[in-house]
Motif scaffolding. Structure first.
Motif, PDB file in Angstrom:
ATOM      1  N   ALA A   1     -20.557 -19.967 -14.872  1.00 32.62           N
ATOM      2  CA  ALA A   1     -19.067 -19.461 -14.829  1.00 32.62           C
ATOM      3  C   ALA A   1     -18.398 -20.466 -14.511  1.00 32.62           C
ATOM      4  O   ALA A   1     -18.795 -21.601 -14.508  1.00 32.62           O
ATOM      5  CB  ALA A   1     -19.011 -18.194 -13.818  1.00 32.62           C
ATOM      6  N   ARG A   2     -17.059 -20.333 -14.885  1.00 25.83           N
ATOM      7  CA  ARG A   2     -15.911 -21.449 -14.564  1.00 25.83           C
ATOM      8  C   ARG A   2     -15.083 -20.752 -13.533  1.00 25.83           C
ATOM      9  O   ARG A   2     -14.522 -19.838 -13.537  1.00 25.83           O
ATOM     10  CB  ARG A   2     -15.122 -21.391 -15.838  1.00 25.83           C
ATOM     11  N   VAL A   3     -14.812 -21.729 -12.647  1.00 20.70           N
ATOM     12  CA  VAL A   3     -13.678 -21.453 -11.499  1.00 20.70           C
ATOM     13  C   VAL A   3     -12.271 -21.627 -12.071  1.00 20.70           C
ATOM     14  O   VAL A   3     -12.014 -22.626 -12.674  1.00 20.70           O
ATOM     15  CB  VAL A   3     -13.906 -22.538 -10.368  1.00 20.70           C
ATOM     16  N   LEU A   4     -11.865 -20.409 -11.784  1.00 19.59           N
ATOM     17  CA  LEU A   4     -10.386 -20.270 -12.541  1.00 19.59           C
ATOM     18  C   LEU A   4      -9.011 -20.886 -11.500  1.00 19.59           C
ATOM     19  O   LEU A   4      -8.063 -21.307 -12.343  1.00 19.59           O
ATOM     20  CB  LEU A   4      -9.912 -18.797 -12.710  1.00 19.59           C
ATOM     21  N   SER A   5      -9.320 -20.980 -10.405  1.00 24.35           N
ATOM     22  CA  SER A   5      -8.157 -21.450  -9.547  1.00 24.35           C
ATOM     23  C   SER A   5      -8.529 -22.309  -8.203  1.00 24.35           C
ATOM     24  O   SER A   5      -9.681 -21.648  -7.644  1.00 24.35           O
ATOM     25  CB  SER A   5      -7.102 -20.598  -9.500  1.00 24.35           C
ATOM     26  N   GLY A   6      -7.745 -22.733  -7.572  1.00 23.13           N
ATOM     27  CA  GLY A   6      -8.049 -23.146  -6.150  1.00 23.13           C
ATOM     28  C   GLY A   6      -8.642 -24.837  -6.330  1.00 23.13           C
ATOM     29  O   GLY A   6      -8.514 -25.420  -7.217  1.00 23.13           O
ATOM     30  N   PRO A   7      -9.045 -25.288  -5.216  1.00 28.18           N
ATOM     31  CA  PRO A   7      -9.451 -26.747  -5.314  1.00 28.18           C
ATOM     32  C   PRO A   7     -10.589 -26.939  -6.139  1.00 28.18           C
ATOM     33  O   PRO A   7     -10.788 -28.182  -6.536  1.00 28.18           O
ATOM     34  CB  PRO A   7      -9.924 -26.794  -3.930  1.00 28.18           C
ATOM     35  N   ARG A   8     -11.395 -25.951  -6.766  1.00 27.68           N
ATOM     36  CA  ARG A   8     -12.394 -26.305  -7.424  1.00 27.68           C
ATOM     37  C   ARG A   8     -12.205 -25.740  -8.997  1.00 27.68           C
ATOM     38  O   ARG A   8     -12.910 -25.444  -9.701  1.00 27.68           O
ATOM     39  CB  ARG A   8     -14.009 -25.737  -6.880  1.00 27.68           C
ATOM     40  N   GLU A   9     -10.882 -25.717  -9.204  1.00 30.56           N
ATOM     41  CA  GLU A   9     -10.369 -25.103 -10.752  1.00 30.56           C
ATOM     42  C   GLU A   9     -11.135 -25.894 -11.580  1.00 30.56           C
ATOM     43  O   GLU A   9     -11.191 -27.120 -11.755  1.00 30.56           O
ATOM     44  CB  GLU A   9      -8.809 -25.268 -10.679  1.00 30.56           C
TER      45      GLU A   9
ATOM     46  N   LEU B   1     -21.455 -22.638  -2.788  1.00 30.04           N
ATOM     47  CA  LEU B   1     -20.069 -22.850  -2.717  1.00 30.04           C
ATOM     48  C   LEU B   1     -19.267 -21.798  -2.187  1.00 30.04           C
ATOM     49  O   LEU B   1     -18.085 -21.904  -1.619  1.00 30.04           O
ATOM     50  CB  LEU B   1     -19.382 -23.142  -3.975  1.00 30.04           C
ATOM     51  N   ASP B   2     -19.709 -20.503  -2.408  1.00 30.34           N
ATOM     52  CA  ASP B   2     -18.828 -19.325  -2.130  1.00 30.34           C
ATOM     53  C   ASP B   2     -19.777 -18.026  -2.066  1.00 30.34           C
ATOM     54  O   ASP B   2     -21.066 -18.220  -2.589  1.00 30.34           O
ATOM     55  CB  ASP B   2     -17.814 -19.128  -3.003  1.00 30.34           C
ATOM     56  N   ALA B   3     -19.371 -17.068  -1.318  1.00 23.84           N
ATOM     57  CA  ALA B   3     -20.261 -15.869  -1.339  1.00 23.84           C
ATOM     58  C   ALA B   3     -19.350 -14.653  -0.600  1.00 23.84           C
ATOM     59  O   ALA B   3     -18.178 -14.989   0.003  1.00 23.84           O
ATOM     60  CB  ALA B   3     -21.594 -15.779  -0.332  1.00 23.84           C
TER      61      ALA B   3
ATOM     62  N   THR C   1     -22.146 -30.254  -8.423  1.00 20.25           N
ATOM     63  CA  THR C   1     -20.891 -29.705  -7.851  1.00 20.25           C
ATOM     64  C   THR C   1     -19.708 -30.334  -8.102  1.00 20.25           C
ATOM     65  O   THR C   1     -18.728 -29.512  -8.566  1.00 20.25           O
ATOM     66  CB  THR C   1     -20.645 -30.176  -6.223  1.00 20.25           C
ATOM     67  N   GLY C   2     -19.732 -31.386  -8.660  1.00 21.72           N
ATOM     68  CA  GLY C   2     -18.621 -32.049  -9.528  1.00 21.72           C
ATOM     69  C   GLY C   2     -18.644 -31.791 -10.889  1.00 21.72           C
ATOM     70  O   GLY C   2     -17.576 -32.497 -11.418  1.00 21.72           O
ATOM     71  N   SER C   3     -19.543 -30.997 -11.316  1.00 20.53           N
ATOM     72  CA  SER C   3     -19.374 -30.675 -12.758  1.00 20.53           C
ATOM     73  C   SER C   3     -18.258 -30.011 -13.481  1.00 20.53           C
ATOM     74  O   SER C   3     -17.847 -28.979 -12.886  1.00 20.53           O
ATOM     75  CB  SER C   3     -20.617 -30.062 -13.305  1.00 20.53           C
ATOM     76  N   ARG C   4     -17.425 -30.487 -14.295  1.00 18.77           N
ATOM     77  CA  ARG C   4     -16.189 -29.788 -14.721  1.00 18.77           C
ATOM     78  C   ARG C   4     -16.454 -29.294 -16.165  1.00 18.77           C
ATOM     79  O   ARG C   4     -17.127 -29.688 -17.017  1.00 18.77           O
ATOM     80  CB  ARG C   4     -15.066 -30.645 -14.548  1.00 18.77           C
TER      81      ARG C   4
END
Length: 337
Positions: free
Chosen positions: A34-42, A84-86, A332-335
């Motif tokens: 999945a891809r993070v859509l917004s926030g500090p890890r966008e 990272l999140d849950a 973690t830093g993979s974009r």
């Protein structure tokens, strides 16, 4: 006559995450890239693990999944997959983890066996040492209040150790196995992969020693490309474990130093009190048996690249019973590209 333009692929969105592809599905959970859509890890590419929809109505399954999230979020170590999140979204429980872009150790061992290429001794011992260091951290981890977590992995195996394209080594799939077993047998069955269970685990005991035994099995495989305890059925495997029937290390690989063979023999001792008492002491016992110049990310990445090439085509496989994907791809830093 020109063809009408194809319609764009529909975007699948789950909360703050765009679902890109399926990584694996198991009995308890499904895992997606999945891809993070917004926030500090966008823009980051992550692994999104969701409880199977059918299990959201089962209080026990929900409790197990939440427990995994709570435990895993408290582990912060360079050699453990980071959560990272849950949370839950409209009744669907999820965990978001870093993606380790590479291969799991099971894939690497299978490729070595097919090609008839043993792993370099230094490389094998170093991987075993890193695995034990990750376990040493987990076994002694505490809550923010300083209380012991009492963490036992219970599913240490090659498929849960991931090696990234840049040579990072990460242990994954913490939480669910430990909670499922929870110090006793459930329903009269042993949970976990049969080849990696200790004699005490067969009796339903769950403690850090079970992880050390499994790590010894993994180290034996790293050195020989063979499992130590074999059989045509789980019962035959269990019988081999009980009797400690395994081929001596140097019989399979004569260049293994006698001192290194003695380390593994101690870890497989019939009497638990004669084995290494902690993962830290086990790791320290391995330190003299590898060249530190080999245990570097660049060297590890080079070995994996030599086995698989530079292709980005990483085959996905079915997830484990706890829902982890294999492989679990991106740091973690993979974009996203």
């Amino acid at each position: 006559m020109s063809q009408p333009p194809s319609s764009p692929r529909p975007v699948r969105v789950f909360g703050n995450y765009e679902i890109l592809s399926v990584l694996g599905k198991g009995g308890m959970a499904e895992v997606y890239r999945a891809r993070v859509l917004s926030g500090p890890r966008e823009g980051w590419t992550v692994a999104l693990k969701r409880l199977q929809p059918a299990l959201t109505r089962d209080p026990q399954s929900v409790a197990l999944f939440i427990r995994e999230a709570q435990l895993s979020k408290q582990l912060h170590h360079p050699n453990i997959v980071t959560v990272l999140d849950a949370g839950d979204l409209e009744g669907i429980y999820f965990i978001v983890m870093e993606l380790v872009d590479g291969r799991d150790l099971g894939q690497i061992l299978r490729r070595c066996k097919v090609r008839g290429i043993p792993l370099p001794l230094d490389f094998a011992v170093y991987l075993g040492k890193v695995l034990l260091e990750a376990l040493a951290y987990a076994h002694t981890a505490t809550t923010p209040q300083g209380e012991p977590l009492g963490m036992v992995h219970c599913d240490v195996s090659p498929s849960n150790l991931f090696i990234s394209r840049v040579g990072e080594i990460k242990l994954g799939d913490f939480g669910v196995s430990r909670v499922l077993v929870d110090g006793k047998l459930q329903g009269g069955e042993v949970l976990g992969k049969p080849y990696y269970l200790s004699p005490e685990s067969l009796l339903g005991e769950v403690n850090p020693a079970a992880d050390l035994w499994a790590a010894t099995v993994v180290l034996y495989e790293l050195l020989t490309l063979e499992r130590p305890f074999l059989g045509g059925s789980p019962d035959e495997v269990f019988a081999a474990i009980w009797s400690r029937q395994y081929r001596p290390l140097r019989e399979l690989r004569p260049e293994v130093p006698e001192a290194l063979e003695a380390v593994l023999d101690r870890a497989f001792s019939a009497r638990p009190e004669e084995r290494f008492p902690t993962a830290e002491e086990f790791a320290q016992a391995l330190t003299p048996h590898y060249d530190e110049r080999v245990g570097t990310p660049l060297a590890i990445a080079a070995v994996v690249r030599g086995l698989f090439g530079a292709s980005d085509d990483v085959p996905s496989s079915s997830s484990s019973s706890s829902g982890g994907a294999s492989p679990v791809p991106g740091g973690t830093g993979s974009r996203a590209g």
